[in-house]
Design a protein around this motif. Structure first.
Motif, PDB file in Angstrom:
ATOM      1  N   TRP A   1       9.403  -9.593  -7.560  1.00  0.00           N
ATOM      2  CA  TRP A   1      10.498  -8.921  -8.261  1.00  0.00           C
ATOM      3  C   TRP A   1       9.994  -8.154  -9.469  1.00  0.00           C
ATOM      4  CZ3 TRP A   1      15.346  -8.571  -6.339  1.00  0.00           C
ATOM      5  CH2 TRP A   1      15.681  -9.430  -5.282  1.00  0.00           C
ATOM      6  N   TYR A   2       9.038  -8.755 -10.190  1.00  0.00           N
ATOM      7  CA  TYR A   2       8.492  -8.079 -11.368  1.00  0.00           C
ATOM      8  C   TYR A   2       7.763  -6.802 -10.960  1.00  0.00           C
ATOM      9  CZ  TYR A   2       6.805  -7.833 -16.186  1.00  0.00           C
ATOM     10  OH  TYR A   2       6.569  -7.454 -17.486  1.00  0.00           O
ATOM     11  N   SER A   3       7.012  -6.863  -9.852  1.00  0.00           N
ATOM     12  CA  SER A   3       6.313  -5.689  -9.351  1.00  0.00           C
ATOM     13  C   SER A   3       7.290  -4.593  -8.957  1.00  0.00           C
ATOM     14  CB  SER A   3       5.450  -6.065  -8.138  1.00  0.00           C
ATOM     15  OG  SER A   3       4.490  -7.039  -8.474  1.00  0.00           O
ATOM     16  N   PHE A   4       8.478  -4.991  -8.510  1.00  0.00           N
ATOM     17  CA  PHE A   4       9.514  -4.027  -8.141  1.00  0.00           C
ATOM     18  C   PHE A   4      10.208  -3.445  -9.367  1.00  0.00           C
ATOM     19  CE2 PHE A   4      14.124  -3.463  -7.397  1.00  0.00           C
ATOM     20  CZ  PHE A   4      14.084  -2.375  -6.523  1.00  0.00           C
ATOM     21  N   PHE A   5      10.527  -4.299 -10.327  1.00  0.00           N
ATOM     22  CA  PHE A   5      11.290  -3.846 -11.487  1.00  0.00           C
ATOM     23  C   PHE A   5      10.472  -2.998 -12.459  1.00  0.00           C
ATOM     24  CE2 PHE A   5      14.374  -7.507 -10.783  1.00  0.00           C
ATOM     25  CZ  PHE A   5      15.376  -6.660 -10.322  1.00  0.00           C
ATOM     26  N   LEU A   6       9.147  -3.184 -12.493  1.00  0.00           N
ATOM     27  CA  LEU A   6       8.324  -2.388 -13.410  1.00  0.00           C
ATOM     28  C   LEU A   6       8.431  -0.886 -13.134  1.00  0.00           C
ATOM     29  CD1 LEU A   6       5.139  -4.602 -13.809  1.00  0.00           C
ATOM     30  CD2 LEU A   6       6.576  -3.753 -15.674  1.00  0.00           C
ATOM     31  N   PRO A   7       8.207  -0.421 -11.884  1.00  0.00           N
ATOM     32  CA  PRO A   7       8.391   1.010 -11.622  1.00  0.00           C
ATOM     33  C   PRO A   7       9.833   1.458 -11.819  1.00  0.00           C
ATOM     34  CG  PRO A   7       7.074  -0.008  -9.898  1.00  0.00           C
ATOM     35  CD  PRO A   7       7.647  -1.123 -10.722  1.00  0.00           C
ATOM     36  N   LEU A   8      10.785   0.564 -11.543  1.00  0.00           N
ATOM     37  CA  LEU A   8      12.187   0.915 -11.772  1.00  0.00           C
ATOM     38  C   LEU A   8      12.441   1.162 -13.255  1.00  0.00           C
ATOM     39  CD1 LEU A   8      15.062   1.297 -10.736  1.00  0.00           C
ATOM     40  CD2 LEU A   8      15.392  -1.179 -10.938  1.00  0.00           C
ATOM     41  N   ALA A   9      11.917   0.275 -14.111  1.00  0.00           N
ATOM     42  CA  ALA A   9      12.054   0.461 -15.561  1.00  0.00           C
ATOM     43  C   ALA A   9      11.330   1.729 -16.008  1.00  0.00           C
ATOM     44  CB  ALA A   9      11.507  -0.757 -16.298  1.00  0.00           C
TER      45      ALA A   9
ATOM     46  N   VAL B   1       0.833  -1.207   0.000  1.00  0.00           N
ATOM     47  CA  VAL B   1       0.000   0.000   0.000  1.00  0.00           C
ATOM     48  C   VAL B   1       0.866   1.254   0.000  1.00  0.00           C
ATOM     49  CG1 VAL B   1      -1.594   1.378   1.390  1.00  0.00           C
ATOM     50  CG2 VAL B   1      -2.037  -1.054   1.038  1.00  0.00           C
ATOM     51  N   VAL B   2       1.893   1.276   0.858  1.00  0.00           N
ATOM     52  CA  VAL B   2       2.773   2.441   0.931  1.00  0.00           C
ATOM     53  C   VAL B   2       3.517   2.629  -0.390  1.00  0.00           C
ATOM     54  CG1 VAL B   2       4.791   3.443   2.080  1.00  0.00           C
ATOM     55  CG2 VAL B   2       3.034   2.272   3.426  1.00  0.00           C
ATOM     56  N   ALA B   3       4.049   1.525  -0.939  1.00  0.00           N
ATOM     57  CA  ALA B   3       4.813   1.611  -2.185  1.00  0.00           C
ATOM     58  C   ALA B   3       3.942   2.108  -3.333  1.00  0.00           C
ATOM     59  CB  ALA B   3       5.410   0.245  -2.525  1.00  0.00           C
ATOM     60  N   VAL B   4       2.750   1.525  -3.496  1.00  0.00           N
ATOM     61  CA  VAL B   4       1.860   1.934  -4.586  1.00  0.00           C
ATOM     62  C   VAL B   4       1.419   3.385  -4.404  1.00  0.00           C
ATOM     63  CG1 VAL B   4      -0.404   1.537  -5.648  1.00  0.00           C
ATOM     64  CG2 VAL B   4       1.061  -0.402  -5.080  1.00  0.00           C
ATOM     65  N   LEU B   5       1.191   3.802  -3.162  1.00  0.00           N
ATOM     66  CA  LEU B   5       0.823   5.191  -2.896  1.00  0.00           C
ATOM     67  C   LEU B   5       1.942   6.131  -3.352  1.00  0.00           C
ATOM     68  CD1 LEU B   5      -1.105   7.272  -1.671  1.00  0.00           C
ATOM     69  CD2 LEU B   5       0.024   6.886   0.549  1.00  0.00           C
ATOM     70  N   MET B   6       3.188   5.783  -3.021  1.00  0.00           N
ATOM     71  CA  MET B   6       4.331   6.599  -3.437  1.00  0.00           C
ATOM     72  C   MET B   6       4.455   6.631  -4.954  1.00  0.00           C
ATOM     73  SD  MET B   6       5.860   7.982  -0.812  1.00  0.00           S
ATOM     74  CE  MET B   6       4.180   8.304  -0.282  1.00  0.00           C
ATOM     75  N   TRP B   7       4.287   5.468  -5.593  1.00  0.00           N
ATOM     76  CA  TRP B   7       4.379   5.411  -7.057  1.00  0.00           C
ATOM     77  C   TRP B   7       3.252   6.207  -7.699  1.00  0.00           C
ATOM     78  CZ3 TRP B   7       5.081  -0.587  -6.764  1.00  0.00           C
ATOM     79  CH2 TRP B   7       6.390  -0.875  -6.345  1.00  0.00           C
TER      80      TRP B   7
ATOM     81  N   ILE C   1       0.346   1.142 -12.571  1.00  0.00           N
ATOM     82  CA  ILE C   1      -0.874   0.338 -12.758  1.00  0.00           C
ATOM     83  C   ILE C   1      -0.534  -1.133 -12.975  1.00  0.00           C
ATOM     84  CG2 ILE C   1      -2.842  -0.073 -14.281  1.00  0.00           C
ATOM     85  CD1 ILE C   1      -2.958   2.954 -14.747  1.00  0.00           C
ATOM     86  N   LEU C   2       0.458  -1.398 -13.844  1.00  0.00           N
ATOM     87  CA  LEU C   2       0.810  -2.783 -14.132  1.00  0.00           C
ATOM     88  C   LEU C   2       1.404  -3.459 -12.902  1.00  0.00           C
ATOM     89  CD1 LEU C   2       0.707  -4.837 -16.341  1.00  0.00           C
ATOM     90  CD2 LEU C   2       2.952  -4.095 -17.137  1.00  0.00           C
ATOM     91  N   SER C   3       2.224  -2.727 -12.155  1.00  0.00           N
ATOM     92  CA  SER C   3       2.775  -3.281 -10.924  1.00  0.00           C
ATOM     93  C   SER C   3       1.665  -3.582  -9.929  1.00  0.00           C
ATOM     94  CB  SER C   3       3.781  -2.302 -10.306  1.00  0.00           C
ATOM     95  OG  SER C   3       4.364  -2.843  -9.148  1.00  0.00           O
ATOM     96  N   LEU C   4       0.666  -2.704  -9.859  1.00  0.00           N
ATOM     97  CA  LEU C   4      -0.470  -2.916  -8.969  1.00  0.00           C
ATOM     98  C   LEU C   4      -1.228  -4.182  -9.332  1.00  0.00           C
ATOM     99  CD1 LEU C   4      -2.330  -1.925  -6.701  1.00  0.00           C
ATOM    100  CD2 LEU C   4      -3.542  -0.535  -8.395  1.00  0.00           C
ATOM    101  N   VAL C   5      -1.338  -4.456 -10.624  1.00  0.00           N
ATOM    102  CA  VAL C   5      -2.011  -5.687 -11.064  1.00  0.00           C
ATOM    103  C   VAL C   5      -1.306  -6.917 -10.494  1.00  0.00           C
ATOM    104  CG1 VAL C   5      -2.529  -7.139 -13.060  1.00  0.00           C
ATOM    105  CG2 VAL C   5      -2.968  -4.675 -13.166  1.00  0.00           C
TER     106      VAL C   5
ATOM    107  N   ILE D   1       0.729  -7.022  -7.947  1.00  0.00           N
ATOM    108  CA  ILE D   1       0.628  -7.000  -6.487  1.00  0.00           C
ATOM    109  C   ILE D   1      -0.717  -7.569  -6.051  1.00  0.00           C
ATOM    110  CG2 ILE D   1       0.352  -5.452  -4.511  1.00  0.00           C
ATOM    111  CD1 ILE D   1       2.510  -3.666  -5.777  1.00  0.00           C
ATOM    112  N   CYS D   2      -1.790  -7.170  -6.739  1.00  0.00           N
ATOM    113  CA  CYS D   2      -3.125  -7.678  -6.407  1.00  0.00           C
ATOM    114  C   CYS D   2      -3.218  -9.180  -6.622  1.00  0.00           C
ATOM    115  CB  CYS D   2      -4.183  -6.954  -7.233  1.00  0.00           C
ATOM    116  SG  CYS D   2      -4.450  -5.232  -6.748  1.00  0.00           S
ATOM    117  N   VAL D   3      -2.584  -9.668  -7.687  1.00  0.00           N
ATOM    118  CA  VAL D   3      -2.566 -11.121  -7.914  1.00  0.00           C
ATOM    119  C   VAL D   3      -1.925 -11.817  -6.724  1.00  0.00           C
ATOM    120  CG1 VAL D   3      -1.620 -12.969  -9.338  1.00  0.00           C
ATOM    121  CG2 VAL D   3      -2.570 -10.937 -10.430  1.00  0.00           C
ATOM    122  N   ASN D   4      -0.827 -11.258  -6.225  1.00  0.00           N
ATOM    123  CA  ASN D   4      -0.156 -11.853  -5.077  1.00  0.00           C
ATOM    124  C   ASN D   4      -0.986 -11.751  -3.801  1.00  0.00           C
ATOM    125  OD1 ASN D   4       2.105 -12.903  -6.235  1.00  0.00           O
ATOM    126  ND2 ASN D   4       3.547 -11.501  -5.284  1.00  0.00           N
ATOM    127  N   LEU D   5      -1.764 -10.678  -3.681  1.00  0.00           N
ATOM    128  CA  LEU D   5      -2.594 -10.521  -2.490  1.00  0.00           C
ATOM    129  C   LEU D   5      -3.763 -11.497  -2.485  1.00  0.00           C
ATOM    130  CD1 LEU D   5      -2.726  -6.624  -2.137  1.00  0.00           C
ATOM    131  CD2 LEU D   5      -1.619  -8.232  -0.573  1.00  0.00           C
TER     132      LEU D   5
END
Length: 277
Positions: free
Chosen positions: A69-77, A12-18, A96-100, A102-106
């Motif tokens: 890792w993919y959720s992390f690397f997407l905003p980095l890219a 939640v914190v990470a997505v809010l920052m992004w 948005i794509l990273s959030l998708v 993340i939601c799958v993992n949740l």
């Protein structure tokens, strides 16, 4: 000790920052965009690092762990593209794509245990998967650029013609294609390193560098698909739209290589890359 249950708070914190970073990019507040996106990345990586310590192994075994890792690397890219070419929309897309993912993992968490089979205890295992995930993120960004050019290509050409008619320099469409190419070049390079690390890992774990396992076969198919795109783009009279079509097909093959093979009968119980059973 951090456990998987705490993931939602970090996410939640990470997505809010992004999200704030993406909004700041649209408002042309570059400093805020950089700061908040980096803070989000640090928060998210903090969870990955905590899981690494908690599991006493790199969180790379299950699909859920690789999605981290993919959720992390997407905003980095996305941040890399934004810092280089100042595309306002790229941070929004990556968020948005990273959030998708993340939601799958949740909603569909994988099993995160300390158990690590002997084949995954090789020192080459972590760099192999991490490098591949970064390559996938870059190639995902290239795919979005390709879709952007395919959808807006005609508008960009018309805009370029108008600028040239007024005697102004126009490199709009050429620039878009160049960005796409550069993302593919870097992503392909990391994919190649990932394959080399994988070969070294396979040699140590199973005694041979390559065995045409279903995962390896699709990895080779994906690698050659991107190589075809790169070489086709170098032809003097190539069709840019056809090249971008090849790039889209390559990304579909990449998805097949990443997770699609898990649903193939040929990989059930026979692939050495199946670790979840």
């Amino acid at each position: 000790m951090i456990t998987w249950e705490e993931f939602v708070y970090f996410a939640v914190v990470a997505v809010l920052m992004w999200g704030i970073g993406a909004w700041s990019a649209w408002k042309e507040k570059s400093a805020v965009a950089y700061l908040t996106t980096v803070v989000g990345l640090l928060v998210f990586f903090g969870f990955i690092l905590s899981m690494w310590i908690s599991l006493e192994r790199p969180p790379l075994r299950t699909m859920g762990e690789t999605r981290l890792w993919y959720s992390f690397f997407l905003p980095l890219a996305g941040l890399m593209v934004y810092s280089r070419w100042k595309y306002k929309w790229i941070l929004t897309f990556s968020t948005i794509l990273s959030l998708v993912f993340i939601c799958v993992n949740l909603f569909k968490p994988e099993i995160h245990s300390k158990t690590l089979m002997p084949a995954l205890q090789s020192p080459w295992f972590a760099p192999h998967v991490i490098v591949y995930m970064f390559a996938y993120a870059l190639l995902g960004a290239a795919t979005v650029m390709a879709l952007f050019v395919l959808v807006r290509g005609k508008r960009l050409e018309v805009r370029g013609e108008k600028l040239e008619a007024r005697g102004e320099k126009s490199e709009t469409l050429t620039t878009e294609l160049s960005i796409t190419d550069n993302l593919v070049y870097v992503g392909f390079a990391f994919m190649t390193f990932g394959m080399l690390f994988g070969a070294l890992w396979a040699k140590e774990a199973w005694g041979h560098y390559w065995s045409w396992d279903p995962k390896e076969t699709w990895a080779a198919i994906t690698w050659f698909a991107y190589l075809i795109y790169i070489h086709y783009r170098q032809l003097p009279n190539h069709n840019p739209r056809l090249a971008l079509g090849v790039l889209l097909v390559s990304f579909v093959l990449l998805q097949m290589c990443w997770w699609g093979i898990n649903y193939l009968p040929s990989a059930q119980g026979t692939s050495v890359h199946t670790y979840t059973s």
